[in-house]
Write an enzyme that holds these catalytic residues in place. Structure first.
Site, PDB file in Angstrom:
ATOM      1  N   ASP A 260       0.857  -1.186   0.000  1.00  0.00           N
ATOM      2  CA  ASP A 260       0.000   0.000   0.000  1.00  0.00           C
ATOM      3  C   ASP A 260       0.890   1.232   0.000  1.00  0.00           C
ATOM      4  O   ASP A 260       1.757   1.377   0.877  1.00  0.00           O
ATOM      5  CB  ASP A 260      -0.904   0.013   1.230  1.00  0.00           C
ATOM      6  CG  ASP A 260      -1.975  -1.077   1.172  1.00  0.00           C
ATOM      7  OD1 ASP A 260      -2.035  -1.790   0.158  1.00  0.00           O
ATOM      8  OD2 ASP A 260      -2.731  -1.205   2.146  1.00  0.00           O
TER       9      ASP A 260
ATOM     10  N   ASP B  29     -15.026  -3.393  -1.045  1.00  0.00           N
ATOM     11  CA  ASP B  29     -14.580  -3.123   0.322  1.00  0.00           C
ATOM     12  C   ASP B  29     -15.816  -2.867   1.167  1.00  0.00           C
ATOM     13  O   ASP B  29     -16.565  -1.914   0.906  1.00  0.00           O
ATOM     14  CB  ASP B  29     -13.649  -1.920   0.349  1.00  0.00           C
ATOM     15  CG  ASP B  29     -12.497  -2.059  -0.652  1.00  0.00           C
ATOM     16  OD1 ASP B  29     -12.010  -3.190  -0.806  1.00  0.00           O
ATOM     17  OD2 ASP B  29     -12.117  -1.047  -1.261  1.00  0.00           O
TER      18      ASP B  29
END
Length: 257
Positions: free
Chosen positions: A8, A129
């Site tokens: 990330d 998500d």
């Protein structure tokens, strides 16, 4: 089941968020390229990259870093974060990225998802998500009223290559995957599902193998790799060829049926 190390990227650095909260970010390495090379050397077969700045801003922010990673490792790379139009997806794939992950546009512009899936067959995945079963968008800063399974079923009809399911409340917590939600997801769609969020141990990975057929195709691991709670080589060995001899009967029985 494939293991995908997560990288990330926030402000050019490799970080992990806690439950998707940008205010609770922890820097693990200043050089994401070196991190990618490390995972490649340890046997990774695919990398999962997220442009966190891009997800928040709605446009690419860390593509120079992503391009360097693609050039530095001889592995397929999938990337998400801020991909909200045809040009951004096309440009990303032209960098050598193998798969683009769409998120917000799956909720807001499903027609665009259908168009991109047709234009780039096999190269478009949708990241779903979820927070309490509902889909979050715009870098997890907003929560819609759409149920995750409902969106997954809709996306499956559009020709996307895979669903990447993340339980936000598990992400970055080392609390284990949401097996109930994942079990429901894999039974609800006919396309591959990749699990993300909460992986804390090899036992968590083995528990994924026990999900109802067809099961999950892959597992994304983030924080646990960086803290050492999961050693990549051990994880690959646990879910790779010959894994069944190492799986306790109560975990392996369902997947072997």
């Amino acid at each position: 089941m494939e293991i995908l190390p997560a990288i990330d990227i926030l402000a050019g650095r490799c970080v992990r968020l806690y439950q998707g909260d940008y205010a609770q970010s922890e820097i693990f390495d200043e050089d994401p390229v070196a991190v990618a090379q490390r995972w490649a050397e340890q046997g990774a077969t695919r990398l999962h990259l997220v442009d966190l700045d891009g997800a928040k801003a709605g446009s690419a922010q860390n593509w120079p870093v992503i391009e360097r990673i693609v050039r530095a490792v001889d592995l397929p790379v999938q990337v998400g974060g801020g991909l909200r139009n045809t040009d951004s997806v096309s440009s990303l794939l032209n960098l050598g990225v193998q798969r683009a992950i769409l998120g917000t546009v799956a909720v807001e512009q499903p027609d665009l998802v259908a168009q991109l899936a047709q234009q780039f067959p096999g190269q478009i995945a949708v990241g779903i998500d979820a927070r309490d079963g509902k889909v979050a968008t715009r870098g997890w800063l907003e929560t819609s009223e759409i149920q995750a399974i409902e969106l997954a079923q809709r996306m499956a009809t559009l020709g996307v290559a895979a669903i990447i399911y993340t339980d936000i409340q598990r992400d970055g917590t080392l609390s284990g995957p949401n097996l109930t939600a994942l079990g429901q997801m894999v039974q609800a769609v006919s396309i591959p599902v990749i699990a993300s969020g909460g992986m804390s141990s090899v036992s968590d990975l083995l528990s994924l193998l026990a999900l109802p057929a067809p099961g999950v195709q892959g597992a994304i691991i983030g924080r646990a790799l960086y803290t050492g709670d999961i050693v990549l080589k051990e994880a690959l060995r646990a879910v790779g060829p010959g894994r069944w001899q190492d799986v306790p009967p109560d975990l392996g029985q369902t997947s072997l049926a």
